[in-house]
Design an enzyme around this catalytic site. Structure first.
Site, PDB file in Angstrom:
ATOM      1  N   ASP A 278       4.996   3.756   0.317  1.00 14.23           N
ATOM      2  CA  ASP A 278       4.813   3.422   1.864  1.00 14.23           C
ATOM      3  C   ASP A 278       4.002   2.259   2.217  1.00 14.23           C
ATOM      4  O   ASP A 278       4.405   1.676   3.134  1.00 14.23           O
ATOM      5  CB  ASP A 278       4.558   4.961   2.479  1.00 14.23           C
ATOM      6  CG  ASP A 278       5.580   6.013   2.066  1.00 14.23           C
ATOM      7  OD1 ASP A 278       6.918   5.779   2.399  1.00 14.23           O
ATOM      8  OD2 ASP A 278       5.006   7.082   1.609  1.00 14.23           O
ATOM      9  N   SER A 279       2.716   2.238   1.673  1.00 13.25           N
ATOM     10  CA  SER A 279       1.968   1.051   2.098  1.00 13.25           C
ATOM     11  C   SER A 279       2.753  -0.076   1.764  1.00 13.25           C
ATOM     12  O   SER A 279       2.562  -1.117   2.517  1.00 13.25           O
ATOM     13  CB  SER A 279       0.523   1.540   1.559  1.00 13.25           C
ATOM     14  OG  SER A 279      -0.413   0.293   1.801  1.00 13.25           O
TER      15      SER A 279
END
Length: 485
Positions: A280-281
């Site tokens: 996600d990052s």
């Protein structure tokens, strides 16, 4: 930061230029709860650990985490998702809405929840509950308005139906090609819409997606990931695919003959890092770069750097801790200083021994390397304290250092035996050691009989000083003299 309080406007960019609009994250949201405690005994009626002093730390998961990470950078972010009208759904809204705008339609069934039970920084068990799925139906004006003004879109698919919703897909199809669309896929999710600029599967997802489309690709090294990426890009009409490779970085295939590998920064060798949320990052940062007009290689490289820093900083578990402690999801900057204190904290939390040494390390030589190798064996992490450029000049004269601190630190951090570095500006490392409190402070045996100014500080904090053998004739000063003679 709230969505209405000074949120910075985002520059959304398609390949041809920029356009105003928020970064819109589209996807499935989960409620992740870490139950963190200590375990020092087994249950009397079963061979399982008893978790004492448990602390509950909730955080948004899935697309909610990706949106939260993007909003933590000061961007205007809108999350388009499906939420249930239940207690976990209300908790998700309460966690998200102070930091970003939520545009939600109805989720059928219960909010998906993942509960991780952890002891001493390690997961003991995970419990998944909630069967909620998004189904075709009305999405409401807030969702339509959010997507219509998007400057860039990150689709964070977690296989719960949001990306399969007919109205959502229609809106996404209209956006692809006009603004950057990044698609973070899921094997149980939906294929990206035609015109998606970048898809970001991990190795396992790329293999499963390629196999589902008739491409059983095997082999070793980077070749299988390259072939899978190209197959998926051609099958779905994508501009590029970046396969994330964990600690090896990410591999970008963008239609050119040669793939581009963005290597990850080395992960500290203390324990097994928590990588939850790293994808996600990565995807959030890649979308930000494309939104600001950057190219694909830049987006992937920046995504890898952000994900590396995210893992070094404690990953998704650290987000939960920050939300609990400060109410803010903001991650610390990916700096050497932040990494060093994280190393120390994790080592102490697991009962490990912190070893430290210090010096100028102006021209790295075999004597330094031998010292680091021996020092690292004395404990569970090695922190190297480095004199700043000003400190070196005061000690060695105006012609030093030969190598600036930024480069010295980068070389040191590349060594396997060095877990982290800290730069100090004083003449001695005493103030830094007073905060660091190493269990063992290492110096070379050439200091035998010399009065170390930092000795009192180390011992006052419960540490001990150890002298290690040094290699005769190896010193930066001597090397420079020989070079000039």
């Amino acid at each position: 930061m709230t969505a209405g309080e000074g949120a910075r406007r985002v520059r959304g960019a398609a390949p041809g230029g920029r356009s105003d609009g928020p970064l819109v994250v589209v996807g499935d949201v989960l409620l992740d709860i870490d139950i963190v405690g200590a375990a020092s005994r087994l249950c009397p009626d079963a061979p399982v650990p008893v978790i004492d002093h448990a602390d509950e730390r909730p955080r948004p998961g899935g697309a909610g985490l990706a949106a939260l990470l993007a909003a933590a950078e000061g961007r205007e972010v809108v999350l388009v998702t499906a939420l249930a009208d239940d207690e976990p759904g209300h908790r998700l809204r309460a966690l998200l809405e102070p930091h970003l705008e939520v545009a939600a339609f109805h989720l059928h069934g219960g909010t998906p929840c993942k509960l991780r039970i952890q002891a001493e920084g390690r997961s003991v068990a995970r419990l998944d509950v909630g069967d909620g799925r998004a189904q075709d139906g009305p999405i409401g004006p807030s969702v339509t308005a959010a997507l219509s003004r998007a400057g860039a879109v990150l689709v964070s698919d977690y296989g719960r139906g949001v990306t399969g919703h007919a109205a959502i897909r229609s809106l996404l199809e209209g956006l692809a090609g006009r603004v950057p669309v990044v698609w973070d896929p899921h094997p149980r999710g939906e294929p990206p819409v035609h015109g998606t600029r970048l898809m970001t599967p991990n190795e396992d997802e790329a293999a499963r997606l390629a196999a589902a489309h008739g491409a059983e690709i095997t082999g070793t090294g980077l070749a299988p990931s390259t072939r899978r990426a190209r197959h998926l890009a051609e099958a779905w009409g994508l501009e590029a695919v970046a396969v994330t490779l964990g600690s090896d970085g990410a591999l970008l295939c963008d239609g050119t003959c040669t793939p581009y590998l963005a290597p990850a920064e080395s992960v500290p060798p203390y324990g097994t890092p928590d990588c939850c949320g790293a994808g996600d990052s990565f995807a959030a940062r890649a979308t930000e770069v494309l939104a600001d007009g950057g190219g694909l290689a830049e987006a992937v490289g920046e995504g890898v750097r952000r994900a590396s820093a995210f893992v070094h900083g404690g990953a998704a578990g650290a987000v939960a801790s920050r939300l609990a402690d400060t109410g803010s999801p903001e991650m610390r900057p990916p700096s050497e200083v932040a990494d060093a204190w994280d190393v120390v904290e994790r080592t102490r939390r697991t009962g490990g021994t912190v070893v430290a040494t210090g010096g100028c390390f102006d021209l790295l030589h075999a004597g330094h390397v031998a010292l680091f190798q021996q020092a690292r064996r004395l404990g569970d992490c090695l922190i190297v304290c480095v004199n700043s450029d000003r400190s070196v000049r005061r000690r060695k004269g105006p012609g030093r250092p030969v190598t600036p601190a930024e480069d010295r630190v980068r070389v040191l951090r590349a060594l396997t035996d060095v877990d982290a570095t800290l730069v100090f500006d004083e003449d001695t490392p005493e103030p830094l050691l007073d905060r660091l409190r190493p269990d063992i402070w290492v110096k070379g045996a050439d200091y035998s009989g010399a009065a170390l100014p930092e000795a009192g500080t180390v011992r006052a904090n419960g540490g001990e000083i150890v002298l290690l053998p040094f290699m005769e004739g190896r010193s930066t000063t001597r090397m420079l003299k020989e070079e000039s003679s």
